[in-house]
Design a protein around this motif. Structure first.
Motif, short mmCIF file in Angstrom:
data_model
loop_
_atom_site.label_atom_id
_atom_site.label_comp_id
_atom_site.label_asym_id
_atom_site.label_seq_id
_atom_site.Cartn_x
_atom_site.Cartn_y
_atom_site.Cartn_z
N VAL A 18 -31.46 48.05 14.29
CA VAL A 18 -31.20 47.29 15.52
C VAL A 18 -30.08 46.29 15.27
O VAL A 18 -29.18 46.11 16.11
N GLN A 19 -30.11 45.61 14.12
CA GLN A 19 -29.06 44.66 13.81
C GLN A 19 -27.70 45.35 13.72
O GLN A 19 -26.71 44.87 14.25
N ALA A 20 -27.67 46.49 13.05
CA ALA A 20 -26.41 47.20 12.83
C ALA A 20 -25.80 47.71 14.13
O ALA A 20 -24.60 47.96 14.21
N LEU A 21 -26.63 47.91 15.15
CA LEU A 21 -26.14 48.38 16.44
C LEU A 21 -25.84 47.23 17.41
O LEU A 21 -25.53 47.47 18.57
N SER A 22 -25.93 46.00 16.92
CA SER A 22 -25.63 44.82 17.72
C SER A 22 -24.23 44.32 17.38
O SER A 22 -23.55 44.84 16.49
N SER A 23 -23.80 43.28 18.08
CA SER A 23 -22.58 42.58 17.69
C SER A 23 -22.86 41.79 16.41
O SER A 23 -24.03 41.59 16.03
N GLU A 25 -22.50 38.58 15.92
CA GLU A 25 -23.21 37.35 16.26
C GLU A 25 -24.68 37.62 16.57
O GLU A 25 -25.57 36.98 15.99
N HIS A 26 -24.94 38.56 17.46
CA HIS A 26 -26.33 38.83 17.84
C HIS A 26 -27.10 39.45 16.68
O HIS A 26 -28.29 39.17 16.49
N GLY A 27 -26.42 40.28 15.89
CA GLY A 27 -27.07 40.88 14.73
C GLY A 27 -27.59 39.84 13.76
O GLY A 27 -28.71 39.94 13.26
N TYR A 28 -26.79 38.81 13.54
CA TYR A 28 -27.24 37.76 12.62
C TYR A 28 -28.26 36.84 13.26
O TYR A 28 -29.11 36.27 12.56
N ASP A 29 -28.21 36.68 14.57
CA ASP A 29 -29.29 35.96 15.24
C ASP A 29 -30.63 36.65 14.96
O ASP A 29 -31.65 36.00 14.70
N LEU A 30 -30.62 37.99 15.04
CA LEU A 30 -31.85 38.75 14.81
C LEU A 30 -32.29 38.70 13.35
O LEU A 30 -33.48 38.61 13.05
N LEU A 31 -31.32 38.75 12.45
CA LEU A 31 -31.63 38.82 11.02
C LEU A 31 -31.99 37.47 10.41
O LEU A 31 -32.64 37.41 9.36
N ALA A 32 -31.59 36.39 11.07
CA ALA A 32 -31.67 35.05 10.48
C ALA A 32 -33.02 34.71 9.83
O ALA A 32 -33.05 34.21 8.70
N PRO A 33 -34.17 34.94 10.50
CA PRO A 33 -35.44 34.51 9.89
C PRO A 33 -35.74 35.18 8.55
O PRO A 33 -36.48 34.63 7.74
N LYS A 34 -35.16 36.36 8.31
CA LYS A 34 -35.44 37.09 7.07
C LYS A 34 -34.22 37.23 6.17
O LYS A 34 -34.29 37.88 5.13
N PHE A 35 -33.11 36.59 6.55
CA PHE A 35 -31.87 36.79 5.82
C PHE A 35 -31.98 36.39 4.35
O PHE A 35 -31.43 37.06 3.47
N ASP A 36 -32.67 35.31 4.06
CA ASP A 36 -32.75 34.83 2.68
C ASP A 36 -33.56 35.76 1.78
O ASP A 36 -33.60 35.56 0.56
#
Length: 247
Positions: A18-23, A25-36
């Motif tokens: 889902v992240q990879a199919l987003s822009s 900016e929006h992809g990182y909004d989605l990934l942020a809680p688990k990025f670390d």
């Protein structure tokens, strides 16, 4: 490459798709809680090595983390800056996580968080140090001169722009083929799907980057990050690029 995101607390395969199919900016909004909990966060060994190198160049008063993400680089700035440190990113989700995970510390520089595009930084020449970790793959080569010009414009005379750059994978090695496959998949995805998700690992080449920084007006030096080791031919595995705005 999606298999690198395998930590139990990290994103699921579906979430990555889902992240990879987003822009971006929006992809990182989605990934942020688990990025670390992903392999894309800058390793602690790199942050520690860069921090040590920056101590030898400082101290600095005000620092800026360009494309700060969840704030990993702010820890380095906090150790080498005396007054204020600022993280700038265009993802509201990443900034929210960064703010939550970077509390104020008595006696340490106050952290500020600014949502903005690095290609249009909303600051005057007020910083003594700018850093960036792992973000350059999100800029196309034609965008880099403008990005570097923006960083140059927010530094005081004598200010420094510092970032690590890893030696390229050897042709024919497993990392080489993995990175080539990832970049090829991203180019195919961007040819077939909109909005684009710009994330390329093989376009940020040291010789080209050094020349672009010089054309922007920086004086450039390279420092080996010895703690990260050397390759079989004796060359550093990772260098710190230090670009200085002349006085």
């Amino acid at each position: 490459m999606l298999s690198v995101m395998s930590a139990p607390q990290g994103p699921t395969f579906r979430e990555l798709v889902v992240q990879a199919l987003s822009s971006v900016e929006h992809g990182y909004d989605l990934l942020a809680p688990k990025f670390d909990h992903t392999a894309y966060r800058t390793p602690a060994a790199v942050l520690d090595s860069v921090t040590g190198a920056l101590r030898g160049l400082g101290p600095f008063d005000r620092g800026l983390d360009v494309c700060c993400g969840t704030g990993a680089g702010m820890g380095a700035l906090r150790q080498v800056c005396r007054e204020r440190i600022t993280g700038v990113d265009f993802s509201a989700g990443m900034l929210a996580v960064a703010r939550a995970r970077t509390p104020e510390v008595p006696g340490a520089p106050h952290p500020d968080w600014v949502r903005a595009d690095a290609r249009a930084l909303p600051f005057g020449p007020v910083f003594d140090l700018a850093v960036s970790f792992g973000a350059f793959g999100h800029f196309l080569p034609r965008e880099r001169p403008g990005l570097f010009a923006q960083v140059h414009s927010v530094l005081r005379p004598g200010g420094r722009f510092a970032f690590p750059i890893v030696a390229p994978a050897r042709p024919g090695s497993r990392p080489y083929w993995s990175l080539l496959a990832f970049d090829t998949a991203m180019r195919l995805r961007n040819a077939l799907w909109w909005p684009r998700f710009v994330m390329y690992y093989r376009t940020f080449r040291l010789a080209e980057v050094r020349e672009e920084l010089i054309r922007t007006g920086f004086e450039v030096e390279l420092r080996a990050l010895e703690e990260l080791g050397r390759r079989a031919d004796g060359s550093p595995r990772c260098r710190l690029v230090v670009a200085t705005r002349p006085v």
